[in-house]
Design an enzyme around this catalytic site. Structure first.
Site, PDB file in Angstrom:
ATOM      1  N   CYS A  15     -20.835  14.837  12.467  1.00  0.00           N
ATOM      2  CA  CYS A  15     -21.580  15.932  11.841  1.00  0.00           C
ATOM      3  C   CYS A  15     -21.226  16.104  10.365  1.00  0.00           C
ATOM      4  O   CYS A  15     -21.879  16.878   9.665  1.00  0.00           O
ATOM      5  CB  CYS A  15     -21.348  17.225  12.607  1.00  0.00           C
ATOM      6  SG  CYS A  15     -22.178  17.264  14.213  1.00  0.00           S
ATOM      7  N   ARG A  47     -33.303  29.202  11.618  1.00  0.00           N
ATOM      8  CA  ARG A  47     -32.049  28.476  11.379  1.00  0.00           C
ATOM      9  C   ARG A  47     -31.139  28.509  12.608  1.00  0.00           C
ATOM     10  O   ARG A  47     -29.922  28.599  12.494  1.00  0.00           O
ATOM     11  CB  ARG A  47     -31.295  29.063  10.167  1.00  0.00           C
ATOM     12  CG  ARG A  47     -32.020  28.897   8.856  1.00  0.00           C
ATOM     13  CD  ARG A  47     -32.161  27.423   8.504  1.00  0.00           C
ATOM     14  NE  ARG A  47     -32.861  27.244   7.251  1.00  0.00           N
ATOM     15  CZ  ARG A  47     -32.276  27.275   6.065  1.00  0.00           C
ATOM     16  NH1 ARG A  47     -30.981  27.481   5.988  1.00  0.00           N
ATOM     17  NH2 ARG A  47     -32.976  27.100   4.967  1.00  0.00           N
ATOM     18  N   ASP A  49     -30.000  27.006  16.644  1.00  0.00           N
ATOM     19  CA  ASP A  49     -29.556  25.707  17.137  1.00  0.00           C
ATOM     20  C   ASP A  49     -30.666  24.890  17.778  1.00  0.00           C
ATOM     21  O   ASP A  49     -30.577  23.663  17.853  1.00  0.00           O
ATOM     22  CB  ASP A  49     -28.424  25.916  18.152  1.00  0.00           C
ATOM     23  CG  ASP A  49     -27.202  26.542  17.505  1.00  0.00           C
ATOM     24  OD1 ASP A  49     -26.570  25.870  16.684  1.00  0.00           O
ATOM     25  OD2 ASP A  49     -26.900  27.712  17.808  1.00  0.00           O
ATOM     26  N   GLY A 137     -35.944   6.856  25.715  1.00  0.00           N
ATOM     27  CA  GLY A 137     -35.514   6.924  24.329  1.00  0.00           C
ATOM     28  C   GLY A 137     -36.318   6.036  23.419  1.00  0.00           C
ATOM     29  O   GLY A 137     -37.346   5.468  23.804  1.00  0.00           O
ATOM     30  N   SER A 139     -35.622   3.187  19.910  1.00  0.00           N
ATOM     31  CA  SER A 139     -34.630   2.474  19.101  1.00  0.00           C
ATOM     32  C   SER A 139     -35.310   1.756  17.941  1.00  0.00           C
ATOM     33  O   SER A 139     -36.472   1.358  18.039  1.00  0.00           O
ATOM     34  CB  SER A 139     -33.869   1.458  19.967  1.00  0.00           C
ATOM     35  OG  SER A 139     -34.773   0.527  20.543  1.00  0.00           O
TER      36      SER A 139
END
Length: 347
Positions: A15, A47, A49, A137, A139
């Site tokens: 992060c 703003r 999460d 997902g 990639s």
């Protein structure tokens, strides 16, 4: 594969790669009017999460995404950390995760596919611990390794927690100790002690499942998780969203005990300075130690929880029952009416 060190293939870590709050403000600013959706309970304007959509049956759909470059060298652990970090956004809203989708960027000319496979295996292990499936997902071939998740969750709207709903007098608690940004920098410099590496890994791979429990407490007035902006940055968002200020009692902030020895070696991430440059003008005067600790970018950090005074005893009992140590059972500060001089005052 054992000789591959993932952190050597990226310019940032975890992060700490987050764009600074000041630059993010410029990116998000828009002159194009956005459509108003009455079913969007939490959107980009908050703003918070994660986004939350009203399903119309008393339930909210939580949607979030989070990804970053390696913060550790081991690919399996990288997958675990990135996944715990992404799922945390659902817990920070008081919700229950239900499904995850993988986001993978991989330098296929530099790193074997088998290494990426280990990353995904780590992700699956954390998803299993959260009781969800890694369902698919996307990639791409990418100059640096990048991994994360898009996560959906559900929450009873009456239990939804936001970072902008704090009230004056609330006591503040943090469920994980501060310092993994400093320890990850020590790792990249080759000076991190093995026992501290273990502490950092355990912290970053621990799921914030308590958030789902906190969501059911009326006394929890606001909640967020502490990640790349550091404790000061995420608390400042809570204060500004709630129209309040905060007081931090520095000696009560849970901190990884070995941090001073690394700070004595000028070991701190570049993200700390970027954070401070973005919001330091909103904070009272600090010592160097206080500044580096409180602005340290966390990866898969703890939950920052604002608890009404009449619920403190029940909340602290809950923390103790769930195995948190004494440093987390003590409030690190409180919210107060807006101070015209500082958003956050550290004493």
């Amino acid at each position: 594969m054992e000789d591959i060190k993932l952190t050597q293939y990226s310019h940032g870590a975890g992060c700490g790669c987050k764009i600074s709050p000041a630059i993010l403000d410029k990116i998000l600013h828009s002159s194009v009017p956005s459509a108003v959706d009455p079913l969007l309970l939490v959107g980009n304007d908050k703003r918070d999460d994660a986004a939350v959509f009203d399903l119309g049956n008393g339930t909210g759909l939580i949607s979030t995404t989070d990804f970053f470059m390696p913060i550790v060298d081991d690919p399996y652990d990288f997958g675990r950390i990135a996944s715990a970090n992404a799922i945390s956004d659902v817990y920070a809203m008081g919700g229950k995760p239900i499904m995850a989708i993988a986001i993978l960027g991989w330098p296929i000319d530099k790193l074997p596919a088998e290494v990426a496979q280990k990353v995904l295996e780590g992700a699956r292990s954390i998803c299993a611990a959260a009781g969800i499936t890694l369902a698919g997902g996307h990639s791409i071939d990418c100059p640096e390794p990048v991994f994360g998740l898009s996560v959906n969750g559900l929450v009873d709207i009456k239990n939804l927690k936001q970072n902008s709903t704090g009230t004056a007098g609330c006591r503040l608690y943090l469920t994980k100790a501060i310092g993994v940004g400093i320890l990850s920098t020590a790792q990249k410099r080759g000076i991190l002690l093995p026992e501290d590496a273990a502490i950092a890994l355990k912290s970053m791979t621990t799921l914030n499942k308590l958030g789902e429990i906190f969501g059911k407490l009326d006394s929890v007035k606001a909640m967020t998780d502490v990640t790349g902006f550091g404790l000061l940055g995420h608390l400042a968002e809570m204060c500004e969203g709630s129209g309040l200020s905060a007081v931090i009692e520095f000696d009560k902030v849970p901190v990884i005990k070995s941090l001073p020895q690394y700070l004595e070696q000028n070991c701190y991430p570049g993200g700390s300075q970027r954070n401070w440059n973005s919001y330091g003008h909103k904070i009272s005067n600090l010592t160097d130690l206080q500044r580096f600790v409180l602005s340290d970018p966390q990866t898969s950090g703890g939950l920052l929880v604002a608890v009404a005074p009449d619920g403190v005893d029940e909340f602290e009992r809950l923390l103790e029952e769930n195995g948190l140590t004494q440093s987390h059972l003590t409030s690190l500060g409180y919210l107060e009416d807006r101070n015209p001089e500082y958003i956050i005052r550290v004493i």
